[in-house]
Design a protein around this motif. Structure first.
Motif, PDB file in Angstrom:
ATOM      1  N   SER A 261      35.080  29.004  46.908  1.00 47.23           N
ATOM      2  CA  SER A 261      35.016  27.849  46.032  1.00 47.23           C
ATOM      3  C   SER A 261      34.919  28.319  44.583  1.00 47.23           C
ATOM      4  CB  SER A 261      33.797  26.985  46.381  1.00 47.23           C
ATOM      5  OG  SER A 261      32.598  27.724  46.194  1.00 47.23           O
ATOM      6  N   ALA A 262      35.039  27.387  43.657  1.00 45.94           N
ATOM      7  CA  ALA A 262      35.061  27.725  42.232  1.00 45.94           C
ATOM      8  C   ALA A 262      33.806  28.469  41.810  1.00 45.94           C
ATOM      9  CB  ALA A 262      35.230  26.453  41.406  1.00 45.94           C
ATOM     10  N   ARG A 263      32.667  28.112  42.386  1.00 46.19           N
ATOM     11  CA  ARG A 263      31.426  28.762  41.957  1.00 46.19           C
ATOM     12  C   ARG A 263      31.346  30.219  42.397  1.00 46.19           C
ATOM     13  NH1 ARG A 263      29.985  25.542  46.298  1.00 46.19           N
ATOM     14  NH2 ARG A 263      28.975  26.590  48.047  1.00 46.19           N
ATOM     15  N   ALA A 264      32.153  30.585  43.418  1.00 48.18           N
ATOM     16  CA  ALA A 264      32.116  31.969  43.901  1.00 48.18           C
ATOM     17  C   ALA A 264      33.096  32.863  43.152  1.00 48.18           C
ATOM     18  CB  ALA A 264      32.421  32.015  45.399  1.00 48.18           C
ATOM     19  N   LEU A 265      34.021  32.271  42.399  1.00 47.21           N
ATOM     20  CA  LEU A 265      35.047  33.050  41.707  1.00 47.21           C
ATOM     21  C   LEU A 265      34.560  33.432  40.323  1.00 47.21           C
ATOM     22  CD1 LEU A 265      38.212  30.950  42.666  1.00 47.21           C
ATOM     23  CD2 LEU A 265      37.208  32.892  43.868  1.00 47.21           C
ATOM     24  N   ARG A 266      34.334  34.704  40.137  1.00 48.92           N
ATOM     25  CA  ARG A 266      33.926  35.193  38.830  1.00 48.92           C
ATOM     26  C   ARG A 266      35.134  35.238  37.896  1.00 48.92           C
ATOM     27  NH1 ARG A 266      30.992  41.043  37.828  1.00 48.92           N
ATOM     28  NH2 ARG A 266      30.886  40.948  35.559  1.00 48.92           N
ATOM     29  N   ASP A 267      34.903  34.934  36.630  1.00 46.27           N
ATOM     30  CA  ASP A 267      35.998  34.892  35.666  1.00 46.27           C
ATOM     31  C   ASP A 267      36.366  36.305  35.211  1.00 46.27           C
ATOM     32  OD1 ASP A 267      37.930  33.775  34.090  1.00 46.27           O
ATOM     33  OD2 ASP A 267      36.590  33.466  32.375  1.00 46.27           O
ATOM     34  N   ALA A 268      36.762  37.125  36.188  1.00 52.38           N
ATOM     35  CA  ALA A 268      37.156  38.507  35.909  1.00 52.38           C
ATOM     36  C   ALA A 268      37.979  39.011  37.081  1.00 52.38           C
ATOM     37  CB  ALA A 268      35.928  39.395  35.693  1.00 52.38           C
ATOM     38  N   GLY A 269      38.943  39.868  36.791  1.00 59.01           N
ATOM     39  CA  GLY A 269      39.712  40.532  37.829  1.00 59.01           C
ATOM     40  C   GLY A 269      40.367  39.572  38.795  1.00 59.01           C
ATOM     41  N   PHE A 270      40.245  39.887  40.085  1.00 55.83           N
ATOM     42  CA  PHE A 270      40.887  39.077  41.115  1.00 55.83           C
ATOM     43  C   PHE A 270      40.313  37.664  41.166  1.00 55.83           C
ATOM     44  CE2 PHE A 270      41.315  37.793  45.664  1.00 55.83           C
ATOM     45  CZ  PHE A 270      42.694  37.680  45.675  1.00 55.83           C
ATOM     46  N   GLY A 271      39.039  37.504  40.833  1.00 52.76           N
ATOM     47  CA  GLY A 271      38.443  36.176  40.811  1.00 52.76           C
ATOM     48  C   GLY A 271      39.137  35.268  39.810  1.00 52.76           C
ATOM     49  N   ARG A 272      39.430  35.797  38.617  1.00 54.76           N
ATOM     50  CA  ARG A 272      40.130  35.011  37.597  1.00 54.76           C
ATOM     51  C   ARG A 272      41.557  34.689  38.054  1.00 54.76           C
ATOM     52  NH1 ARG A 272      40.696  38.658  33.726  1.00 54.76           N
ATOM     53  NH2 ARG A 272      38.676  38.253  32.742  1.00 54.76           N
ATOM     54  N   ASP A 273      42.256  35.672  38.605  1.00 55.06           N
ATOM     55  CA  ASP A 273      43.627  35.451  39.071  1.00 55.06           C
ATOM     56  C   ASP A 273      43.663  34.404  40.176  1.00 55.06           C
ATOM     57  OD1 ASP A 273      44.328  37.415  37.291  1.00 55.06           O
ATOM     58  OD2 ASP A 273      44.543  38.985  38.814  1.00 55.06           O
ATOM     59  N   LEU A 274      42.722  34.475  41.101  1.00 61.51           N
ATOM     60  CA  LEU A 274      42.704  33.530  42.213  1.00 61.51           C
ATOM     61  C   LEU A 274      42.384  32.119  41.734  1.00 61.51           C
ATOM     62  CD1 LEU A 274      42.889  32.907  45.204  1.00 61.51           C
ATOM     63  CD2 LEU A 274      40.511  33.663  45.466  1.00 61.51           C
ATOM     64  N   ARG A 275      41.463  31.992  40.796  1.00 68.00           N
ATOM     65  CA  ARG A 275      41.127  30.670  40.255  1.00 68.00           C
ATOM     66  C   ARG A 275      42.383  30.004  39.663  1.00 68.00           C
ATOM     67  NH1 ARG A 275      36.183  28.916  38.085  1.00 68.00           N
ATOM     68  NH2 ARG A 275      35.426  31.072  38.026  1.00 68.00           N
ATOM     69  N   ASP A 276      43.168  30.787  38.939  1.00 69.93           N
ATOM     70  CA  ASP A 276      44.373  30.254  38.325  1.00 69.93           C
ATOM     71  C   ASP A 276      45.397  29.842  39.379  1.00 69.93           C
ATOM     72  OD1 ASP A 276      46.290  29.869  36.035  1.00 69.93           O
ATOM     73  OD2 ASP A 276      47.320  31.514  37.080  1.00 69.93           O
ATOM     74  N   VAL A 277      45.612  30.679  40.392  1.00 68.32           N
ATOM     75  CA  VAL A 277      46.596  30.377  41.430  1.00 68.32           C
ATOM     76  C   VAL A 277      46.164  29.172  42.257  1.00 68.32           C
ATOM     77  CG1 VAL A 277      47.607  31.245  43.585  1.00 68.32           C
ATOM     78  CG2 VAL A 277      47.567  32.693  41.552  1.00 68.32           C
ATOM     79  N   MET A 278      44.874  29.050  42.550  1.00 69.13           N
ATOM     80  CA  MET A 278      44.396  27.907  43.328  1.00 69.13           C
ATOM     81  C   MET A 278      44.653  26.595  42.592  1.00 69.13           C
ATOM     82  SD  MET A 278      40.838  29.329  45.032  1.00 69.13           S
ATOM     83  CE  MET A 278      40.588  27.889  46.073  1.00 69.13           C
ATOM     84  N   GLU A 279      44.447  26.579  41.294  1.00 66.64           N
ATOM     85  CA  GLU A 279      44.690  25.358  40.525  1.00 66.64           C
ATOM     86  C   GLU A 279      46.177  25.023  40.494  1.00 66.64           C
ATOM     87  OE1 GLU A 279      44.354  21.955  38.588  1.00 66.64           O
ATOM     88  OE2 GLU A 279      42.718  23.118  39.504  1.00 66.64           O
ATOM     89  N   ARG A 280      47.022  26.034  40.317  1.00 60.44           N
ATOM     90  CA  ARG A 280      48.462  25.784  40.309  1.00 60.44           C
ATOM     91  C   ARG A 280      48.960  25.350  41.691  1.00 60.44           C
ATOM     92  NH1 ARG A 280      50.442  31.369  38.126  1.00 60.44           N
ATOM     93  NH2 ARG A 280      52.500  30.516  38.625  1.00 60.44           N
ATOM     94  N   ARG A 281      48.373  25.900  42.743  1.00 61.82           N
ATOM     95  CA  ARG A 281      48.730  25.485  44.109  1.00 61.82           C
ATOM     96  C   ARG A 281      48.313  24.033  44.351  1.00 61.82           C
ATOM     97  NH1 ARG A 281      52.308  26.239  48.218  1.00 61.82           N
ATOM     98  NH2 ARG A 281      51.349  25.925  50.262  1.00 61.82           N
ATOM     99  N   ARG A 282      47.154  23.647  43.848  1.00 63.36           N
ATOM    100  CA  ARG A 282      46.694  22.268  43.992  1.00 63.36           C
ATOM    101  C   ARG A 282      47.698  21.307  43.342  1.00 63.36           C
ATOM    102  NH1 ARG A 282      41.501  20.260  44.630  1.00 63.36           N
ATOM    103  NH2 ARG A 282      40.619  22.313  44.162  1.00 63.36           N
ATOM    104  N   GLN A 283      48.172  21.671  42.157  1.00 64.72           N
ATOM    105  CA  GLN A 283      49.128  20.817  41.460  1.00 64.72           C
ATOM    106  C   GLN A 283      50.454  20.739  42.233  1.00 64.72           C
ATOM    107  OE1 GLN A 283      48.405  18.952  38.829  1.00 64.72           O
ATOM    108  NE2 GLN A 283      46.314  19.779  38.879  1.00 64.72           N
ATOM    109  N   TRP A 284      50.872  21.842  42.836  1.00 66.56           N
ATOM    110  CA  TRP A 284      52.104  21.845  43.635  1.00 66.56           C
ATOM    111  C   TRP A 284      51.954  20.950  44.852  1.00 66.56           C
ATOM    112  CZ3 TRP A 284      53.698  23.125  48.571  1.00 66.56           C
ATOM    113  CH2 TRP A 284      55.081  23.301  48.763  1.00 66.56           C
TER     114      TRP A 284
END
Length: 686
Positions: A547-570
């Motif tokens: 979930s968003a609270r588990a994703l740190r805004d660094a490294g793979f956590g930042r990349d995954l947060r971005d992809v999850m949001e773009r996937r949601r929009q798709w």
């Protein structure tokens, strides 16, 4: 003597060196001759048996080993590790995987792919070598690492001369291939030798030769190439050991001279030796591994050797992590580099992108993973032996995404039930006995106990299945289960699940049920998608929070947060998400995406197999021949071929033992309950 002519010989009668001198000399000659030809030697009688002397090279190995034991200390040092790989069962597949791994990228001086070579060729076909070895009982593996290997521009000539000496010592031609690795601080060579002699018989090499003889042959050759070490070189090496945070030759010398209370004196044989000992003891004291007693005496810590060895391994791990993160262009602070010590339990599940997969111990075939986690930290994990590593090579390639779950060695309720039923039935267990013992139990429930016993039998857990299908259960069954679980945990300390072999960016608009979709929908990949875990499997995904609270805004956590949001929009744009504000997903979204993925794969497979595809129905029976696994974005599926069509169903690790065999089961939810073999009381898989 100042001059040669100062020597004045005094002649006497032969044999006047004292009583028995001639006999002693004759005895030494006979003992040396006996040793060289592989006889018992020493004090052993004619009937004595030494297992280490079985095989080719026995006498040569002992002679070379004794020479090394008492030889000069200025010889070049060479480490030789030898092992025998059994090729029965999964051994052949493991040997093929090992050979592929040895030829991986980044092992040459130029960072290119490693190349196999042989006696006369600089490039050898790996498949041809494997083909010649098909049906062999075993294979020999050697790792040859000269301490001064960095002084060789090319290790091939050294390896070829060494193998020529080995053939002379063993009295047979050898079928071998080798590959040189320059990706560590110590260049080394991996040598694979078929387990057959030039007459086609099983090749048996004496333990003495494998452990000592080959090393001495390698030292001979390196000494010839580079010359013995000079006094200056020896002193330079020893001075460097004083401050080293690893086990050194100085430490071994200190341990050898320690008394029963583990006390040693810094005084040495000469001024230089005393300087080394005093400096090393001071370093150990700063590390908390030695304490001053009085004057020049110190008491060594009880765990000195193991602690220094672990410190050396940790230093190697840190250098490996830094090298791989530099290669991936990732920067991490020291506090964001986590080393999970071998044998120490992993505290919680780890989800992340694979940065590197390699061998932590090439001799023992133990593997490691470096994972860039969603917590913004890089994790180094010992994932156990490669022989039964549950994931394929491509599933652990850099860029793939995995979940790593901790495992625990513990008795299961089924183990206690089996012991209870067996105790009431003279040490026997089967489904019928179980149902008589507990009339409330269902046959399906009893079958889960049979599967547990089958897993133990295959893993050497100390249970026996009779031809009738009954199981022989020892009175100490629970103790055997505990010991087997602990052994399994050492071999496989974690369960690894492949979440995706596709790059993260490609999951944004893929028509398939990816692991990201399951995370967005509040699900985790089911056990049928899990590629590892074995008998120790914890519930995969427990506590694996993306979930968003588990994703740190660094490294793979930042990349995954971005992809999850773009996937949601798709998903919103495609009509899968119903509410633009909350992004709620309908219940059948995952199933609909999975069907699209299966349909796309089925079209390609249908053309390949020249058979139509039939979708598996819920509650329907699946019967046919299991062919192979098929990796899709939605997970790993099993290809089941039938007389007139084929289908794809969720895959399970145990199916791999049934490749090419008929299987049957019931489709229930996201998995198939498989039954293979004799049916009731017989072997089955779940």
């Amino acid at each position: 003597m100042a001059q040669d002519d100062d020597f004045h010989p005094r002649l006497g009668r032969i044999g006047n060196k004292g009583k028995g001198a001639g006999k002693r000399f004759l005895g030494r000659v006979l003992a040396a001759a006996n040793l060289a030809r592989g006889g018992a030697g020493g004090k052993a009688g004619r009937g004595s048996f030494f297992g280490s002397r079985i095989g080719r090279g026995s006498g040569v190995g002992r002679v070379l080993g004794s020479r090394g034991k008492y030889g000069a200390g200025h010889s070049r040092r060479v480490i030789v590790k030898a092992s025998i790989m059994r090729l029965s069962g999964k051994g052949a597949a493991a040997a093929a995987a090992h050979l592929r791994y040895l030829q991986r990228d980044g092992t040459t001086r130029d960072g290119e792919r490693g190349t196999l070579y042989g006696r006369d060729e600089d490039a050898v076909d790996a498949k041809a070598f494997q083909g010649r070895g098909a049906g062999d009982r075993h294979q020999f593996r050697f790792i040859v690492s000269p301490e001064d290997g960095d002084q060789y521009e090319d290790l091939k000539p050294l390896t070829r001369r060494l193998m020529e000496r080995m053939e002379q010592d063993l009295g047979t031609k050898l079928d071998w291939v080798a590959v040189d690795h320059f990706d560590t601080g110590h260049p080394h060579t991996h040598i694979l030798v078929r387990g057959k002699d030039d007459g086609g018989k099983d090749l048996v090499i004496a333990k003495d030769y494998m452990t000592r003889g080959l090393r001495e042959r390698a030292i001979e050759l390196v000494d010839l190439d580079l010359g013995p070490r000079t006094e200056r070189e020896v002193e330079t090496i020893l001075r460097a050991e004083v401050e080293a945070e690893r086990l050194t030759s100085i430490d071994r010398s200190l341990l050898k001279t320690a008394n029963a209370e583990r006390e040693v004196d810094s005084a040495g044989r000469d001024a230089f030796d005393q300087t080394l000992r005093a400096g090393r003891l001071a370093k150990l004291a700063r590390l908390g591994l030695a304490e001053p007693v009085d004057g020049t005496r110190y008491r060594l810590a009880d765990n000195l050797e193991d602690t220094l060895r672990r410190m050396g391994e940790r230093g190697d791990i840190i250098r490996t992590m830094q090298r791989e993160m530099t290669r991936a262009g990732i920067e991490r602070a020291a506090g964001d580099q986590v080393i999970h010590e071998a044998g120490a339990p992993v505290a919680r599940p780890i989800i992340g992108r694979v940065l590197a997969h390699g061998l932590s111990d090439e001799h023992a075939d133990r593997h490691y993973l470096i994972v860039d986690g969603i917590d913004g930290r890089s994790h180094y994990l010992d994932v156990g032996g490669g022989r039964d590593l549950p994931l394929d090579q491509h599933q652990l390639s850099p860029g793939s995404v995995v979940r790593i779950d901790p495992l625990k060695a513990a008795l299961r309720p089924s183990d206690r039930v089996i012991a209870e039923v067996a105790a009431a039935n003279d040490g026997r267990y089967d489904v019928d006995l179980h149902l008589r013992h507990d009339p409330a139990a269902s046959e399906a429930f009893a079958q889960t106990h049979v599967r547990r016993l089958e897993a133990m039998r295959r893993g050497g857990g100390g249970v026996t299945r009779e031809p009738s299908g009954q199981w022989v259960i020892a009175p100490d069954h629970l103790d055997r289960v505990t010991a087997w679980e602990e052994k399994q945990l050492r071999e496989h300390p974690v369960a690894i699940t492949s979440l995706s072999i596709m790059p993260l960016e490609e999951l944004v608009d893929v028509e398939a049920a990816s692991w990201i979709d399951r995370s967005l929908a509040g699900q985790v990949p089911t056990g049928s998608r899990q590629a590892g875990g074995g008998a120790l499997g914890a519930a995969p995904g427990d506590g694996a929070d993306v979930s968003a609270r588990a994703l740190r805004d660094a490294g793979f956590g930042r990349d995954l947060r971005d992809v999850m949001e773009r996937r949601r929009q798709w998903l919103l744009a495609q009509g899968f998400a119903q509410d633009e504000q909350t992004g709620l997903f309908p219940r059948g979204m995952i199933q609909a995406l999975e069907r699209k993925d299966l349909a796309n794969a089925a079209r390609q497979l249908s053309a390949e197999l020249d058979l139509p595809f039939e979708e598996a129905r819920q509650g329907g029976r699946i019967e046919g021949t299991y062919r192979r696994p098929v990796d899709l974005v939605s997970g790993r599926f099993a290809l089941i071929e039938r007389a007139h069509d084929f289908t794809l169903v969720p895959w399970k690790p145990m199916l791999e033992r049934k490749a090419g065999q008929n299987v049957s089961g019931l489709m229930r939810g996201d998995e198939v309950n498989w039954t293979v073999g004799r049916g009731r009381g017989g072997p089955s898989i779940s």
